[in-house]
Design an enzyme around this catalytic site. Structure first.
Site, short mmCIF file in Angstrom:
data_model
loop_
_atom_site.label_atom_id
_atom_site.label_comp_id
_atom_site.label_asym_id
_atom_site.label_seq_id
_atom_site.Cartn_x
_atom_site.Cartn_y
_atom_site.Cartn_z
N THR A 130 -137.09 12.51 -28.70
CA THR A 130 -136.37 13.45 -27.84
C THR A 130 -134.98 12.91 -27.55
OG1 THR A 130 -136.26 14.51 -25.68
CG2 THR A 130 -137.48 12.44 -25.77
N GLU A 176 -142.10 15.13 -23.76
CA GLU A 176 -142.95 14.13 -23.12
C GLU A 176 -144.26 14.71 -22.60
OE1 GLU A 176 -139.72 14.45 -22.77
OE2 GLU A 176 -138.70 12.52 -22.44
N LYS A 180 -128.35 22.12 -22.59
CA LYS A 180 -129.28 22.61 -23.60
C LYS A 180 -128.75 23.89 -24.21
CE LYS A 180 -134.02 22.09 -24.63
NZ LYS A 180 -135.41 22.22 -24.25
N TRP A 232 -130.23 19.66 -27.46
CA TRP A 232 -129.56 18.90 -26.40
C TRP A 232 -128.16 18.46 -26.79
CZ3 TRP A 232 -131.54 19.12 -21.78
CH2 TRP A 232 -132.92 19.21 -21.60
#
Ligand code: AMP
Length: 542
Positions: free
Chosen positions: A185, A330, A440, A445
């Site tokens: 991520t 996550e 975002k 991102w």
């Protein structure tokens, strides 16, 4: 005293085994990189996953070795997933939109032994190959092709490899806590970090997303994950689809509205999943073509907040219920999904819309709380009004990042999401802001700090802040607020040019606003919240 019931480890191989045995004739429809369509079945996906598992076995890897994929949502990619995780290896999905430097970083960090790729990404693979330290085999997930051979002389072709094996294979029985897949991520500060899922967390997450108050998935559904398989495993849908035995439509590289409308109408898709940007394109294309999207009974919107107009458009124009969901890499990702409770059924349409705008409530298996401090442990009231830091715990939530020893959790075992939110007494979640300095854009991102640091390196800029501005198409886009050095001439296009060779094109701020001062906190930190209040809507047309 222990109970007297059988113990079977929760393994990803059991899902494909189930789909192959009980849903062998259910279709898996897949758009290829050349935009042709392949119609296959769960029976064939099952057989080919066992063939590819033997190919992987022949490479002589040990349990837990990583196999990377850079590919669209398609049938070969799906087969390889089951083959990799099913045979005890770790399936590392990679986002091809990452900066090449980041891509190289994560492949080396993960020490991937194999790289599977779609032909679309050949130029990218060719460019980064000399920098990859651990990759022993490059496998192309398209039909054999001379152009690919020329670019990567030692390339192997998936179709040729599996042709040499039978569908007779017994999956190894491994510990359910073994690692199954890995996603990095960039929704964190610094280098991207790996989230390493286990077989157990994946199977439990699949049960949870299938439940009626989550996505309500059954064997009668035709499911189309538009969310890429490299975005948190397409939100876990390829696993849940095998568990339910539903028809699966994989849209390949065709993510534009018209292509998606075509697939929905042709294959009677009943449930589709994606980020708001995708849905905006779909609504526009359906309006243009006059399609009623008749088969689509529900769509799932996540990754960014769902705008109210989108919820209304799906309901009013297409009779489609929008399930607003929240989650992150996550959290596997499902943390909450918006479905009504019995008490909401008598509400007016307007009141119902208000309920549906929230990100929903947690399914059984995860727990949410709001605290008054980042990484704090003191919970605030669940009154739907008190905002604070959203934290989560549960069976499919991260404990620590890949290859990082230190815990990612608070002192009492919760994961702090970096989102700012409220919870009401029924557990409905409303995300209001983000504590991390990230933007975002269309589901990807962008680091505001990175863009700021670059701007600060410009010889004519004295101070710079990058903030997220609301955007109709991309949800959020970066804009730069800058103070010029005294007595210099500087305009917006000079700054665009400055960024051009330093970041990917889609990361360059949309707008530059020159100001005389930037508000600072007592400790000298830029007050970005104030800047967002002042400039956050400058990109909107109304
Ligand atoms: P990622 O790990 O890339 O999937 O990003 C997770 C982050 O996306 C969350 O921490 C939120 O900031 C944002 N996010 C995901 N779903 C939603 C949603 N429904 N509404 C608002 N933000 C969301």
């Amino acid at each position: 005293m222990l109970g007297n019931m059988m113990f079977q480890p929760l393994l990803i191989s059991s899902m494909i085994e189930h789909a192959g045995r009980y849903h062998a004739d259910s279709l898996v429809i897949s758009k290829n990189t050349d935009l042709s369509i392949t119609e296959t079945t769960w029976g064939q996906i099952h057989d080919n996953s066992k063939r590819f598992a033997q190919v992987l076995q022949s490479f002589g890897f040990v349990l837990g070795d990583r196999v990377a994929t850079i590919a669209w949502n398609n049938h070969r990619h799906l087969e390889s997933w089951y083959a990799i995780s099913g045979s005890g290896l770790v399936c590392h999905t990679i986002n091809p939109r990452l900066f090449p430097e980041q891509l190289v970083f994560i492949i080396n960090d993960a020490a991937d032994k194999v790289l599977l790729f779609d032909k679309t990404f050949l130029p990218l693979i060719k460019a980064v190959k000399p920098l990859l330290k651990s990759v022993e085999h490059y496998i192309c997930l398209d039909a054999p092709d001379d152009a690919v051979r020329e670019a990567i002389p030692d390339v192997l072709f998936y179709d040729e490899l599996i042709a040499g094996h039978s569908a007779q294979f017994t999956w190894p029985v491994i510990d359910e806590l073994s690692a199954s897949s890995l996603c990095y991520t960039s929704g964190t500060t610094g280098n991207p970090k790996g989230v390493l899922y286990s077989h157990r967390s994946t199977v439990l997450h699949s049960y949870a997303i299938s439940m009626p108050d989550s996505l309500n998935i059954s064997a009668r559904d035709v499911m189309m994950p538009v969310v890429p398989m490299f975005h948190v495993n397409a939100w876990g849908t390829p696993y849940a689809a095998a568990m339910a035995g539903c028809t699966l439509v994989l849209p390949g590289p065709g993510l534009d509205g018209a292509s998606l409308v075509g697939l929905i109408d042709r294959y009677k898709v009943s449930v589709a999943l994606g980020v708001p940007t995708i849905w905006q394109g779909l609504i526009n294309a359906a309006q243009q073509s006059g399609s009623q999207l008749t088969s689509l009974s529900r769509n799932v919107v996540g990754g960014s907040a769902c705008p109210p107009a989108m919820l209304k458009a799906f309901k009013d124009q297409f009779n489609c219920e929008t399930i607003h969901a929240w989650g992150m890499t996550e959290t596997s990702p499902l943390g909450s999904a918006n479905q009504f409770k019995a008490k909401h059924m008598g509400l007016s349409d307007e009141e119902k819309l208000q309920v549906r705008l929230s990100q929903g409530r947690p399914p059984f298996g995860v727990d949410l709380r709001i605290t008054d401090e980042e990484n704090g442990t003191h919970e605030v009231s669940r009154d739907g009004e008190t905002t604070g830091n959203l934290q989560i715990k549960g069976h499919w939530i991260i404990k620590n990042y890949f290859a990082k020893e230190n815990s990612a959790l608070t002192s009492d075992g919760w994961f702090d999401t970096g989102d700012i939110a409220t919870l009401n007494e029924d557990g409905y979640l409303k995300i209001s802001d983000r504590s991390k300095d990230l933007i975002k854009s269309g589901g990807e991102w962008i680091s505001s700090v990175y863009l700021e640091n670059l701007a600060m390196g410009h010889p004519k800029i004295a101070m710079a802040a990058v903030i997220a501005a609301e955007h109709e198409k991309w949800d959020e886009r970066p804009i730069l607020i800058a103070i010029k050095k005294p007595d210099v001439d500087l305009n917006e296009s000079e700054i665009f040019d400055f960024y051009a060779d330093k970041v990917a094109k889609w990361q360059i701020p949309d707008k530059v606003i020159f100001v005389e001062s930037i508000p600072l906190s007592g400790t000298g930190k830029m007050l970005k919240k104030d800047l967002r209040e002042q400039f956050g809507k400058v990109l909107l047309s109304t």
